[in-house]
Scaffold this motif. Structure first.
Motif, mmCIF file in Angstrom:
data_model
loop_
_atom_site.group_PDB
_atom_site.id
_atom_site.type_symbol
_atom_site.label_atom_id
_atom_site.label_comp_id
_atom_site.label_asym_id
_atom_site.label_seq_id
_atom_site.Cartn_x
_atom_site.Cartn_y
_atom_site.Cartn_z
ATOM 1 N N LYS B 282 3.767 -4.381 8.714
ATOM 2 C CA LYS B 282 2.658 -5.264 9.043
ATOM 3 C C LYS B 282 2.757 -6.605 8.299
ATOM 4 O O LYS B 282 2.579 -7.669 8.893
ATOM 5 N N TYR B 283 3.029 -6.516 7.003
ATOM 6 C CA TYR B 283 2.959 -7.742 6.213
ATOM 7 C C TYR B 283 4.303 -8.442 6.048
ATOM 8 O O TYR B 283 4.373 -9.657 5.946
ATOM 9 N N ILE B 284 5.366 -7.647 5.957
ATOM 10 C CA ILE B 284 6.639 -8.265 5.592
ATOM 11 C C ILE B 284 7.335 -8.871 6.800
ATOM 12 O O ILE B 284 7.937 -9.936 6.706
ATOM 13 N N SER B 285 7.214 -8.198 7.949
ATOM 14 C CA SER B 285 8.004 -8.683 9.080
ATOM 15 C C SER B 285 7.655 -10.111 9.501
ATOM 16 O O SER B 285 8.565 -10.891 9.796
ATOM 17 N N PRO B 286 6.381 -10.521 9.507
ATOM 18 C CA PRO B 286 6.128 -11.924 9.878
ATOM 19 C C PRO B 286 6.802 -12.908 8.931
ATOM 20 O O PRO B 286 7.185 -14.003 9.349
ATOM 21 N N VAL B 287 6.923 -12.496 7.689
ATOM 22 C CA VAL B 287 7.553 -13.397 6.727
ATOM 23 C C VAL B 287 9.047 -13.446 6.969
ATOM 24 O O VAL B 287 9.667 -14.519 6.976
ATOM 25 N N LEU B 288 9.601 -12.248 7.169
ATOM 26 C CA LEU B 288 11.049 -12.191 7.361
ATOM 27 C C LEU B 288 11.456 -12.938 8.626
ATOM 28 O O LEU B 288 12.501 -13.562 8.683
ATOM 29 N N LYS B 289 10.594 -12.865 9.588
ATOM 30 C CA LYS B 289 10.899 -13.503 10.855
ATOM 31 C C LYS B 289 11.210 -14.978 10.656
ATOM 32 O O LYS B 289 12.099 -15.536 11.296
ATOM 33 N N THR B 290 10.510 -15.601 9.754
ATOM 34 C CA THR B 290 10.717 -17.026 9.543
ATOM 35 C C THR B 290 11.860 -17.315 8.605
ATOM 36 O O THR B 290 12.352 -18.427 8.548
ATOM 37 N N HIS B 291 12.217 -16.335 7.811
ATOM 38 C CA HIS B 291 13.232 -16.615 6.803
ATOM 39 C C HIS B 291 14.600 -16.035 7.157
ATOM 40 O O HIS B 291 15.570 -16.321 6.486
ATOM 41 N N ARG B 292 14.646 -15.194 8.161
ATOM 42 C CA ARG B 292 15.932 -14.606 8.534
ATOM 43 C C ARG B 292 16.415 -15.236 9.827
ATOM 44 O O ARG B 292 15.634 -15.668 10.666
ATOM 45 N N LEU B 293 17.700 -15.246 9.956
ATOM 46 C CA LEU B 293 18.269 -15.806 11.181
ATOM 47 C C LEU B 293 18.120 -14.813 12.312
ATOM 48 O O LEU B 293 18.033 -13.602 12.098
ATOM 49 N N LEU B 294 18.128 -15.374 13.479
ATOM 50 C CA LEU B 294 18.001 -14.535 14.659
ATOM 51 C C LEU B 294 19.192 -13.596 14.797
ATOM 52 O O LEU B 294 19.095 -12.481 15.304
ATOM 53 N N THR B 295 20.301 -14.093 14.292
ATOM 54 C CA THR B 295 21.542 -13.349 14.496
ATOM 55 C C THR B 295 21.694 -12.193 13.529
ATOM 56 O O THR B 295 22.640 -11.414 13.641
ATOM 57 N N ASP B 296 20.833 -12.072 12.572
ATOM 58 C CA ASP B 296 20.982 -10.999 11.587
ATOM 59 C C ASP B 296 20.872 -9.643 12.270
ATOM 60 O O ASP B 296 19.965 -9.393 13.055
ATOM 61 N N THR B 297 21.797 -8.801 11.907
ATOM 62 C CA THR B 297 21.811 -7.480 12.526
ATOM 63 C C THR B 297 21.133 -6.471 11.629
ATOM 64 O O THR B 297 20.754 -6.779 10.504
ATOM 65 N N ILE B 298 21.026 -5.288 12.155
ATOM 66 C CA ILE B 298 20.467 -4.181 11.368
ATOM 67 C C ILE B 298 21.246 -3.977 10.083
ATOM 68 O O ILE B 298 20.670 -3.731 9.016
ATOM 69 N N GLU B 299 22.543 -4.158 10.176
ATOM 70 C CA GLU B 299 23.369 -3.939 8.983
ATOM 71 C C GLU B 299 23.035 -4.969 7.901
ATOM 72 O O GLU B 299 22.964 -4.640 6.727
ATOM 73 N N ASP B 300 22.844 -6.213 8.341
ATOM 74 C CA ASP B 300 22.481 -7.241 7.363
ATOM 75 C C ASP B 300 21.180 -6.861 6.668
ATOM 76 O O ASP B 300 21.041 -6.969 5.451
ATOM 77 N N TYR B 301 20.233 -6.422 7.439
ATOM 78 C CA TYR B 301 18.932 -6.041 6.882
ATOM 79 C C TYR B 301 19.107 -4.882 5.916
ATOM 80 O O TYR B 301 18.543 -4.884 4.816
ATOM 81 N N THR B 302 19.886 -3.902 6.347
ATOM 82 C CA THR B 302 20.056 -2.741 5.482
ATOM 83 C C THR B 302 20.736 -3.135 4.179
ATOM 84 O O THR B 302 20.373 -2.667 3.099
ATOM 85 N N ALA B 303 21.716 -4.010 4.316
ATOM 86 C CA ALA B 303 22.431 -4.426 3.107
ATOM 87 C C ALA B 303 21.477 -5.120 2.143
ATOM 88 O O ALA B 303 21.564 -4.943 0.930
ATOM 89 N N GLU B 304 20.571 -5.863 2.680
ATOM 90 C CA GLU B 304 19.716 -6.623 1.771
ATOM 91 C C GLU B 304 18.467 -5.865 1.344
ATOM 92 O O GLU B 304 18.041 -5.950 0.201
ATOM 93 N N TYR B 305 17.896 -5.124 2.261
ATOM 94 C CA TYR B 305 16.617 -4.499 1.932
ATOM 95 C C TYR B 305 16.674 -2.985 1.769
ATOM 96 O O TYR B 305 15.650 -2.358 1.538
ATOM 97 N N GLY B 306 17.863 -2.412 1.896
ATOM 98 C CA GLY B 306 17.972 -0.984 1.632
ATOM 99 C C GLY B 306 17.281 -0.152 2.685
ATOM 100 O O GLY B 306 17.368 -0.408 3.883
ATOM 101 N N TYR B 307 16.575 0.831 2.210
ATOM 102 C CA TYR B 307 16.003 1.849 3.072
ATOM 103 C C TYR B 307 15.091 1.272 4.148
ATOM 104 O O TYR B 307 15.056 1.730 5.283
ATOM 105 N N LEU B 308 14.345 0.272 3.768
ATOM 106 C CA LEU B 308 13.386 -0.271 4.716
ATOM 107 C C LEU B 308 14.013 -1.260 5.696
ATOM 108 O O LEU B 308 13.330 -1.786 6.573
ATOM 109 N N GLY B 309 15.298 -1.527 5.519
ATOM 110 C CA GLY B 309 15.987 -2.521 6.337
ATOM 111 C C GLY B 309 15.839 -2.303 7.834
ATOM 112 O O GLY B 309 15.355 -3.180 8.548
ATOM 113 N N PRO B 310 16.252 -1.125 8.329
ATOM 114 C CA PRO B 310 16.162 -0.881 9.771
ATOM 115 C C PRO B 310 14.740 -1.048 10.286
ATOM 116 O O PRO B 310 14.515 -1.652 11.335
ATOM 117 N N LEU B 311 13.816 -0.511 9.500
ATOM 118 C CA LEU B 311 12.423 -0.594 9.900
ATOM 119 C C LEU B 311 11.979 -2.043 10.060
ATOM 120 O O LEU B 311 11.363 -2.436 11.051
#
Lengths: 552, 489
Positions: B282-311
């Motif tokens: 609820k709270y983090i995704s709107p922020v990430l949306k503006t700070h992450r590139l569109l091209t970032d994949t699930i793997e990028d998220y997982t690498a950076e945010y760990g367990y919650l990455g895919p979510l």
């Protein structure tokens, strides 16, 4: 060795009269040499003796009128003195002519009184003297410091009835919710240390007083016990634009009113509750009121005069202190103009101007039972007044310098005074005699506070040290040295377990008194207790801290 | 002659001794009066009073300013220090206007709460009905029903006072449904911060600090982390970005442990973990949306945010798709310029060369407007910022300020620029999430800032308040527009 002075008596009380002539000077020099030989750096007692001799020197030279030699003597020996005598020595240093001696307060004191000094064990051994209780240097340091040395040995022998007065029988309606917790407090009714209720004639309780007692009792039941785990919140009152300088603050017992005195001779009273301050109606209007009405007290007041703050004008010099009467109907104030004034808080006018001190009056306090009040001032005496006499009913004399602060014992039978002679005295109101002399402070005493149970007295002042005394025997229980500047305010919590202190160093410190008392009971060596916590308030004048009542 | 000199010396000696003594006594007396006045500074008034004690008439009319400028003079082997007295023109004194009447003495109360190392200053009214202890007592007794009423009471009381909630919010986990309470408390807290934050009490900073401490804490229960996350989330995307995003990995570890970890976990923890996951989306995704590139994949998220990455990836993706279709949720922390809508710009021939995709993670490509000298104010000074506000339904407003026909644009405020520079172009960012609408629907505002040598990025953090918008430029300047028209499409 042979030239050692043959000092006799249990306390080495050097009589000025006994040591005159040139031989004294030689004796003094010999003793000093002797002590140096024995490497007695801790010979505290002797330093005082030297100081005393300084004064004797001056007296000798009165006849000889040798200005230069006096000065030389002064310079030679003044360095040996304890630092806290510096103030006296400074005063002495201005006395260089025999004519000056007449006017000098300090010289008069030395001429007429004995300087009491108690020596350390080592000094006794070497001076071949014996005193009943040998003490360590630390202990001596703790109790020395008075203008005229320590208290005489038999000064604190009189029994003090420090118990609280028996509560008058008021039918306090006990709520059904209370499971008898309040009854337990009533049980110890026959305190052997309590004075008889009629020892000092007390004013009779009015209906209004009884009502307030009941309220106070109810609030006391809800009170949360304070201690290191439950510290109080502090309410700070900040005064803005007080360019004339606030010289004193007093808060009424139920913390509904606050009084501030100003350097420009005015007094201001503030309401701390939403209730406004009102003036009583004029005589002709009062007559119209139905006297049997329930709200007659309300009707007596003129709504048109409701204000948050009232000013009292009448003094002609800085007002140094004020004190509310327990029923909040009157206020006393003392000022630099030498008068004590009694003000009515119904009409907001001056009722009586008590003249007697004629020199600045430093402090005034109402008795916890009303009717009596005590004032102390520059004339070195404290005076006990009543609200129905314009002359003092007692004069408490005994201090060698200004009486800087006064305080009533919770049972109203005793008055404690603190003075610039660095001693605290307790006087009996019944006969006006001094029953305790407490020495140990190294500076003028500016605040005194009795514990709510009447057993202990806390004192503090210019030396930034707080001393806690056991009144029953006059012993010092503890010295608390954490403040860095003059302490002007002391207050015990209602339960007596926390002592709050505040002063010029902009801090309020809270002391765990129960811990201090527990520790010192085991070990007479008064250790320095740790303060619970330190906070930095905004204002430099700290007002008294009242207990917080929790609403369940 | 010699005899006379001798006498003089003698007299001098007498006088010296006498005056030293008198002065010493008077100063001592004055010091005593100073002590009793509870002051640290000896004043002339104290000395006057000391003289009165000695029955000497004081010398009236002497005042001492804080600094007495002693001047020094020497000559003929003598040294002299003196106070220079200026000659005053009497008529000047008489004709001068009277000084202001000094303000009267007033009193204010403030409470300091002492609780271990927790210290705070807040201003309270004396007759305040609600104090901390009841809340505390009910927390300890797990009386949630009562607690929520107390919270409501607190909200009701909040109208005119500041309440410091910090120590009551981080409580122990329970089995009951306390999540609603925590959410409510978080919202309440955000409201308190918003209403009462100022530079003196600094509530928001302190609350944020406490929350982030709880989030980072290894020992904190999951419910506490939930509460802290919720509290931070309510404080806005800025706070989330700086305090939550760096800790996502850690929170994820805790959640993983609770859900499928090897350690023994109880039911309460599992529920808490699930709730945290929801909250994170609820709270983090709107922020990430503006700070992450569109091209970032699930793997990028997982690498950076760990367990919650895919979510988070899923949530961000969902957010993006939804904002594309519905012009975005009303409170976007970013500047969005929608495709295919008329753009507002200055200058005759200026066009936006790069169409901005609303989902762009770097929303602010610098939009360049050729400056036209016809713009008043701007022509004289290239280093100016001005705010242009669009009036609703005013089509007859003179268009000369803008080169293109965008209705109802007017200059609201012209602020001089901070930086020197002679660049001919005004580099600006066009902002407001709903700028996409045409001029006629009205209620839009544009901020155009110029003059900085570096291109400015303007960020809108509207934070959900309709009445106020804050624009932060890349140089750290802040412009806030308080008055705005309703801007819903």
């Amino acid at each position: 060795m042979a030239s050692l002075p043959q000092l006799s008596g249990q306390n080495v009380q050097i009589k000025a009269e006994g040591m005159t002539g040139v031989s004294d000077k030689q004796t003094l020099a010999a003793v000093l040499q002797f002590l140096k030989k024995h490497n007695l750096k801790v010979c505290k007692g002797f330093a005082v003796a030297v100081r005393k001799s300084n004064v004797i020197r001056f007296r000798d030279y009165r006849t000889q009128n040798v200005l230069l030699r006096t000065k030389k003597f002064f310079l030679k020996y003044s360095l040996d003195q304890e630092p806290y005598y510096a103030e006296d020595l400074n005063k002495l240093s201005t006395v260089t002519k025999p004519e000056h001696m007449k006017g000098s307060q300090i010289m008069e004191n030395f001429k007429s009184s004995k300087f009491v000094l108690k020596m350390s064990r080592d000094s006794y051994t070497h001076l071949k003297l014996f005193d009943g209780v040998p003490r360590t240097k630390h202990q001596i340091d703790m109790t020395s410091g008075g203008l005229l040395g320590e208290a005489a040995r038999d000064a604190n022998k009189t029994k003090i009835l420090h118990g609280l007065l028996k509560e008058p029988d008021i039918n306090i309606p006990v709520d059904d919710d209370d499971d008898g917790g309040g009854d337990g407090e009533d049980k110890p009714k026959n305190d052997p240390n309590a004075p008889a209720t009629n020892r000092i004639p007390m004013p009779e309780l009015k209906d209004q007083d009884k009502l307030e007692r009941v309220n106070a009792y109810r609030e006391a039941l809800k009170r949360v016990k304070m201690g290191p785990t439950s510290l109080p919140s502090i309410c700070f009152y900040t005064f803005h634009n007080a360019i004339q300088g606030i010289t004193g603050i007093d808060i009424s017992e139920d913390s509904s009113l606050m009084c501030t005195c100003f350097g420009d001779s005015n007094i201001k009273i503030w309401s701390l509750t939403p209730n406004k301050l009102r003036v009583m109606k004029q005589m002709d209007e009062l007559e119209l009121i139905d006297k049997d009405a329930d709200d007659v007290l309300e009707r007596m007041m003129d709504e048109r005069t409701a204000e948050d703050c009232k000013m009292l004008t009448g003094h002609s010099g800085p007002v140094f202190n004020t004190s509310f009467s327990p029923d909040k109907s009157s206020l006393t104030s003392c000022s630099e103009d030498g008068t004590v004034r009694l003000w009515s808080l119904h009409t907001w006018t001056n009722l009586v101007s008590y003249k007697g001190h004629n020199t600045p009056v430093w402090d005034v306090k109402f008795s916890p039972h009303g009717h009596y009040f005590v004032s102390g001032g520059h004339d070195r005496v404290a005076r006990l007044w009543t609200t129905d006499h314009y002359q003092p009913v007692r004069i408490f004399a005994g201090h060698y310098a200004d009486v800087d602060c006064v305080q009533f014992h919770p049972n109203g039978n005793y008055v404690a005074t603190g003075s610039s002679d660095r001693a605290v005295r307790i006087f009996d109101v019944l006969n006006g005699s001094c029953v305790r002399t407490l020495t140990g402070h190294k500076g003028a005493i500016h605040s005194l506070c009795f514990s709510p149970d009447g057993k202990y007295l806390a004192s503090t002042g210019l030396d930034a040290t707080i001393c806690l005394w056991d009144i029953s025997n006059g012993n010092m229980l503890a010295q608390m040295r954490e403040h860095t500047n003059t302490v002007y305010s002391l207050c015990f919590s209602r339960c007596g377990s926390v002592l709050a202190s505040g002063g010029l160093d902009n801090t309020v410190k809270l002391w765990d008194v129960t811990k201090v008392i527990k520790e010192t009971d085991k070990d007479m060596d008064a250790s320095i207790p740790s303060s619970l916590s330190i906070i930095n308030p905004y204002s430099y004048i700290t007002s008294e801290i009242q207990c917080i009542f929790y609403q369940n | 002659m010699a005899e006379k000199g001798d006498k003089d010396t003698k007299m001098n000696g007498h006088l010296t001794a006498e005056s030293v003594k008198t002065m010493g006594e008077s100063i001592g007396e004055a010091t005593r009066i100073m002590h009793h006045s509870k002051k640290c500074k000896l004043t002339c008034g104290d000395f006057d009073n000391a003289l009165r004690v000695h029955n000497v008439e004081p010398l009236y009319g002497f005042h001492a300013p804080d600094l007495i400028p002693f001047r020094y003079a020497s000559g003929g082997g003598r040294e002299l220090h003196f106070v220079e007295e200026k000659e005053l023109d009497l008529s000047e004194i008489i004709n001068s206007t009277l000084p202001k009447v000094p303000l009267d003495v007033s009193m204010k109360g403030a409470t300091t709460i002492l609780q271990g190392d927790h210290r705070s200053m807040c201003r309270l009214r004396r007759d305040q009905a609600l104090r901390g202890p009841p809340v505390k007592v009910n927390i300890v007794q797990n009386n949630l029903a009562l607690l929520i009423y107390l919270m409501r009471l607190m909200k009701a009381l909040m109208e005119n006072q500041t309440i410091y909630l910090e120590k009551y919010l981080c409580m122990r986990p329970d089995v009951d449904n306390h999540w609603a309470l925590r959410d409510f408390a978080a919202r309440l807290n955000a409201l308190i911060c918003k209403n009462f934050h100022n530079n003196v009490n600094n509530i928001q900073a302190r609350v944020t600090k406490t929350f982030s401490k709880a989030v980072r804490s290894e020992k904190a229960a999951l419910a506490t982390i939930y509460g802290a996350l919720s509290g931070l989330g309510e404080l806005g995307p800025e706070v989330v970005h700086s305090f939550v995003v760096p800790n996502i990995r850690m929170i994820g570890d805790r959640v993983r442990q609770a859900i499928d970890g090897q350690q023994l976990t109880n039911n309460a923890d599992r529920i808490a973990a699930e709730n945290i996951k929801k909250l994170a989306a609820k709270y983090i995704s709107p922020v990430l949306k503006t700070h992450r590139l569109l091209t970032d994949t699930i793997e990028d998220y997982t690498a950076e945010y760990g367990y919650l990455g895919p979510l988070l990836h899923a949530a961000v993706g969902k957010e993006r798709s939804s904002s594309t279709s519905s012009q975005g949720p009303p409170h976007k922390p970013t500047i969005q310029i929608s495709q295919g809508k008329p753009h507002i710009f200055l200058g005759g021939s200026g066009t936006l060369s790069t169409p901005q995709t609303p989902t762009s993670a770097r929303p602010l490509q610098n939009i360049t407007f050729p400056r036209t000298p016809s713009i008043p104010g701007v022509g004289q000074n290239p280093n100016q910022k001005f705010v242009i506000m669009q009036q609703p339904r005013v089509s007859s407003v003179p268009m000369q300020t803008t080169g293109v026909g965008v209705g109802g644009t007017s200059i609201v405020k012209v602020l001089p620029g901070m930086h020197g520079g002679s660049t001919g172009n005004i580099t600006s960012g066009v902002s407001a999430s709903t700028i996409t609408s045409s001029g006629s629907t009205g209620g839009q505002k544009i901020v155009v800032m110029s003059g900085s040598q570096q291109p400015m990025q303007v960020q809108v953090s509207s934070g959900g308040e309709p009445g106020r918008q804050v624009f932060t430029s890349a140089t750290g300047e802040q412009i806030s527009i308080v008055k705005t028209e309703p801007s819903h499409l």
